[in-house]
Design an enzyme around this catalytic site. Sequence first.
Site, PDB file in Angstrom:
ATOM      1  N   ASN A   6       4.698 -15.881  -5.456  1.00 47.84           N
ATOM      2  CA  ASN A   6       5.384 -14.807  -4.745  1.00 47.84           C
ATOM      3  C   ASN A   6       4.337 -13.724  -4.519  1.00 47.84           C
ATOM      4  OD1 ASN A   6       6.795 -12.574  -3.862  1.00 47.84           O
ATOM      5  ND2 ASN A   6       8.423 -12.751  -5.384  1.00 47.84           N
ATOM      6  N   ARG A   8       4.420 -10.858  -3.479  1.00 53.98           N
ATOM      7  CA  ARG A   8       4.831  -9.495  -3.807  1.00 53.98           C
ATOM      8  C   ARG A   8       4.775  -9.222  -5.310  1.00 53.98           C
ATOM      9  NH1 ARG A   8      10.334  -8.004  -1.558  1.00 53.98           N
ATOM     10  NH2 ARG A   8       9.586  -5.954  -2.128  1.00 53.98           N
ATOM     11  N   CYS A   9       4.550 -10.255  -6.096  1.00 58.39           N
ATOM     12  CA  CYS A   9       4.538 -10.141  -7.554  1.00 58.39           C
ATOM     13  C   CYS A   9       3.106  -9.970  -8.071  1.00 58.39           C
ATOM     14  CB  CYS A   9       5.164 -11.391  -8.162  1.00 58.39           C
ATOM     15  SG  CYS A   9       5.008 -11.493  -9.957  1.00 58.39           S
ATOM     16  N   GLY A  10       2.858  -8.913  -8.802  1.00 62.41           N
ATOM     17  CA  GLY A  10       1.526  -8.647  -9.344  1.00 62.41           C
ATOM     18  C   GLY A  10       1.036  -9.744 -10.272  1.00 62.41           C
TER      19      GLY A  10
END
Length: 112
Positions: A6, A8-10
């Site tokens: 993902n 958007r996930c750090g």
Amino acid sequence: MKILHNPRCGKSREALKILQDNNLNPEVVKYLDSPLNAEDLKSLVGKLGVEPIDLVRKNEKVWKENFKDKNLTAEEVIRAMAENPILMERPVIIKGDKAVIGRPPENVKSLI
């Protein structure tokens, strides 16, 4: 090697960077855009060596509102993740018949 990612996930970005820093170029699967079906999730759980519930992001709104206080079977948990891919923990790195959840991202080093 494959990463269920993902962007958007750090933590997911960190895990991908660890792989790339080790000269690995994994297949990047944006699992929210291309969700895993129930059969693929069963296979993934087997590669991880965990119960389906261990792959669930229990703090997600969807989980809290629809599943949290229910006593779900493994099949029902898999179906919930198949129908709501946001529920799947991320990132997941797969290499052959083994897989790890990249939380913390350093877990990916066990597959390098």
